[in-house]
Design a protein around this motif. Structure first.
Motif, PDB file in Angstrom:
ATOM      1  N   ASN A   1       0.940  -1.172  -0.009  1.00  0.00           N
ATOM      2  CA  ASN A   1      -0.083   0.236  -0.031  1.00  0.00           C
ATOM      3  C   ASN A   1       0.836   1.288  -0.068  1.00  0.00           C
ATOM      4  OD1 ASN A   1      -1.248   2.182   1.860  1.00  0.00           O
ATOM      5  ND2 ASN A   1      -2.779   1.115   1.082  1.00  0.00           N
ATOM      6  N   PRO A   2       0.431   2.252  -0.957  1.00  0.00           N
ATOM      7  CA  PRO A   2       1.444   3.636  -0.837  1.00  0.00           C
ATOM      8  C   PRO A   2       1.527   4.167   0.548  1.00  0.00           C
ATOM      9  CG  PRO A   2      -0.127   3.462  -2.820  1.00  0.00           C
ATOM     10  CD  PRO A   2      -0.504   2.310  -1.728  1.00  0.00           C
ATOM     11  N   VAL A   3       0.644   4.379   1.366  1.00  0.00           N
ATOM     12  CA  VAL A   3       0.726   4.956   2.550  1.00  0.00           C
ATOM     13  C   VAL A   3       1.748   4.084   3.459  1.00  0.00           C
ATOM     14  CG1 VAL A   3      -0.417   5.780   4.592  1.00  0.00           C
ATOM     15  CG2 VAL A   3      -1.386   6.273   2.230  1.00  0.00           C
ATOM     16  N   LEU A   4       1.603   2.885   3.526  1.00  0.00           N
ATOM     17  CA  LEU A   4       2.396   2.019   4.437  1.00  0.00           C
ATOM     18  C   LEU A   4       3.799   2.152   3.819  1.00  0.00           C
ATOM     19  CD1 LEU A   4       3.193  -0.268   6.343  1.00  0.00           C
ATOM     20  CD2 LEU A   4       2.404  -1.855   4.699  1.00  0.00           C
ATOM     21  N   SER A   5       4.035   2.117   2.472  1.00  0.00           N
ATOM     22  CA  SER A   5       5.285   2.309   1.818  1.00  0.00           C
ATOM     23  C   SER A   5       6.038   3.559   2.029  1.00  0.00           C
ATOM     24  CB  SER A   5       5.107   2.132   0.319  1.00  0.00           C
ATOM     25  OG  SER A   5       4.457   0.886   0.066  1.00  0.00           O
ATOM     26  N   GLN A   6       5.363   4.300   2.231  1.00  0.00           N
ATOM     27  CA  GLN A   6       5.914   5.717   2.471  1.00  0.00           C
ATOM     28  C   GLN A   6       6.221   5.794   4.000  1.00  0.00           C
ATOM     29  OE1 GLN A   6       7.030   8.099   1.030  1.00  0.00           O
ATOM     30  NE2 GLN A   6       6.983  10.060   2.360  1.00  0.00           N
ATOM     31  N   GLY A   7       5.447   5.087   4.872  1.00  0.00           N
ATOM     32  CA  GLY A   7       6.078   5.049   6.179  1.00  0.00           C
ATOM     33  C   GLY A   7       7.336   4.282   6.724  1.00  0.00           C
ATOM     34  N   ILE A   8       7.415   3.274   5.778  1.00  0.00           N
ATOM     35  CA  ILE A   8       8.701   2.160   5.978  1.00  0.00           C
ATOM     36  C   ILE A   8       9.913   3.187   5.258  1.00  0.00           C
ATOM     37  CG2 ILE A   8       9.720   0.360   4.940  1.00  0.00           C
ATOM     38  CD1 ILE A   8       6.922  -1.030   4.922  1.00  0.00           C
ATOM     39  N   THR A   9       9.498   3.771   4.242  1.00  0.00           N
ATOM     40  CA  THR A   9      10.376   4.456   3.545  1.00  0.00           C
ATOM     41  C   THR A   9      11.069   5.791   4.373  1.00  0.00           C
ATOM     42  OG1 THR A   9       9.617   4.193   1.178  1.00  0.00           O
ATOM     43  CG2 THR A   9      11.062   5.991   1.432  1.00  0.00           C
ATOM     44  N   VAL A  10      10.239   6.420   5.094  1.00  0.00           N
ATOM     45  CA  VAL A  10      10.612   7.644   5.843  1.00  0.00           C
ATOM     46  C   VAL A  10      11.562   7.114   6.859  1.00  0.00           C
ATOM     47  CG1 VAL A  10       9.664   9.079   7.873  1.00  0.00           C
ATOM     48  CG2 VAL A  10       8.528   8.884   5.617  1.00  0.00           C
ATOM     49  N   VAL A  11      11.464   6.005   7.650  1.00  0.00           N
ATOM     50  CA  VAL A  11      12.443   5.588   8.563  1.00  0.00           C
ATOM     51  C   VAL A  11      13.763   5.155   8.022  1.00  0.00           C
ATOM     52  CG1 VAL A  11      12.961   3.557  10.011  1.00  0.00           C
ATOM     53  CG2 VAL A  11      10.642   4.141   9.615  1.00  0.00           C
ATOM     54  N   ILE A  12      13.880   4.630   6.777  1.00  0.00           N
ATOM     55  CA  ILE A  12      15.231   4.468   6.191  1.00  0.00           C
ATOM     56  C   ILE A  12      15.660   6.065   5.699  1.00  0.00           C
ATOM     57  CG2 ILE A  12      16.370   3.574   4.139  1.00  0.00           C
ATOM     58  CD1 ILE A  12      14.141   1.538   4.090  1.00  0.00           C
ATOM     59  N   VAL A  13      14.878   6.691   5.141  1.00  0.00           N
ATOM     60  CA  VAL A  13      15.257   8.026   4.749  1.00  0.00           C
ATOM     61  C   VAL A  13      15.941   9.084   5.918  1.00  0.00           C
ATOM     62  CG1 VAL A  13      14.694  10.128   3.355  1.00  0.00           C
ATOM     63  CG2 VAL A  13      14.283   7.911   2.382  1.00  0.00           C
ATOM     64  N   THR A  14      15.305   8.846   6.844  1.00  0.00           N
ATOM     65  CA  THR A  14      15.335   9.562   8.032  1.00  0.00           C
ATOM     66  C   THR A  14      16.852   9.399   8.790  1.00  0.00           C
ATOM     67  OG1 THR A  14      13.144  10.032   8.470  1.00  0.00           O
ATOM     68  CG2 THR A  14      14.724  10.112  10.504  1.00  0.00           C
ATOM     69  N   ALA A  15      17.143   8.111   8.621  1.00  0.00           N
ATOM     70  CA  ALA A  15      18.387   7.823   9.260  1.00  0.00           C
ATOM     71  C   ALA A  15      19.649   8.189   8.113  1.00  0.00           C
ATOM     72  CB  ALA A  15      18.596   6.158   9.161  1.00  0.00           C
ATOM     73  N   VAL A  16      19.381   8.025   6.880  1.00  0.00           N
ATOM     74  CA  VAL A  16      20.242   8.619   6.072  1.00  0.00           C
ATOM     75  C   VAL A  16      20.683   9.906   6.085  1.00  0.00           C
ATOM     76  CG1 VAL A  16      20.913   8.808   3.522  1.00  0.00           C
ATOM     77  CG2 VAL A  16      20.331   6.497   4.530  1.00  0.00           C
ATOM     78  N   SER A  17      19.337  10.805   6.234  1.00  0.00           N
ATOM     79  CA  SER A  17      19.257  12.099   6.318  1.00  0.00           C
ATOM     80  C   SER A  17      20.016  12.825   7.604  1.00  0.00           C
ATOM     81  CB  SER A  17      17.740  12.670   6.194  1.00  0.00           C
ATOM     82  OG  SER A  17      17.727  14.016   6.334  1.00  0.00           O
TER      83      SER A  17
END
Length: 175
Positions: free
Chosen positions: A135-151
């Motif tokens: 699901n796009p909303v679930l996908s964005q939630g998972i992506t946010v966790v990964i991108v936040t660490a890198v950011s």
């Protein structure tokens, strides 16, 4: 000044919640997590979800001559919001000891933003939605966790790094 008063109120609020995390997280990391978390929740969760649900019934969202899939349109709108709010919070609340010029910080933040946006786009589209069919909303939630660490690492070591003075840099010994 008004912005210093607002900054102090934000720091007082964030720092109030730091004591239970003191042993596992330094204050700067906690402040980044709190500011970034608030920015993510409002920008990438609330704005993304609201925009996505407004346009999801369309196969394509046309903006001028550029067609967007609904989840990419939501990602773009939420990213514009998080760019602006994120820079202000990082510059004035989290990474206040950086001695780089504001224009340099903004340019570097923009470069880091482009990298994070690209990573977010690839993970959201190619990995989670198209690859794993989530699901796009679930996908964005998972992506946010990964991108936040890198950011966080990018902001600390690139965008808002503290440039050492010439006197502070150790001289290289003669061989």
């Amino acid at each position: 000044m008004l912005h210093l008063h607002i900054r102090d109120k934000i720091l007082d609020f964030i720092d109030f919640f730091h004591p239970p995390f003191r042993k596992i997280m330094p204050i700067k990391t906690f402040r980044y997590a709190a500011c970034g978390g608030a920015n993510v929740v409002f920008g990438n969760v609330i704005v993304f979800t609201a925009i996505y649900h407004l346009v999801k019934m369309h196969d394509v969202v046309n903006v001028g001559f550029f067609p967007f899939k609904p989840y990419n349109f939501a990602l773009t709108i939420s990213s514009i919001f998080t760019f602006c709010v994120g820079f202000i919070l990082n510059k004035y609340v989290v990474f206040t000891t950086s001695n780089l010029k504001g224009s340099v910080q903004l340019f570097r933040y923009f470069l880091a933003f482009l990298f994070s946006y690209s990573l977010n786009y690839l993970l959201l589209n190619k990995v989670f939605i198209e690859g794993l069919h989530l699901n796009p909303v679930l996908s964005q939630g998972i992506t946010v966790v990964i991108v936040t660490a890198v950011s966080y690492l990018t902001q600390m070591h690139f965008t808002f790094k503290v440039k050492k003075d010439i006197e502070e840099i150790e001289e290289i010994p003669d061989l």
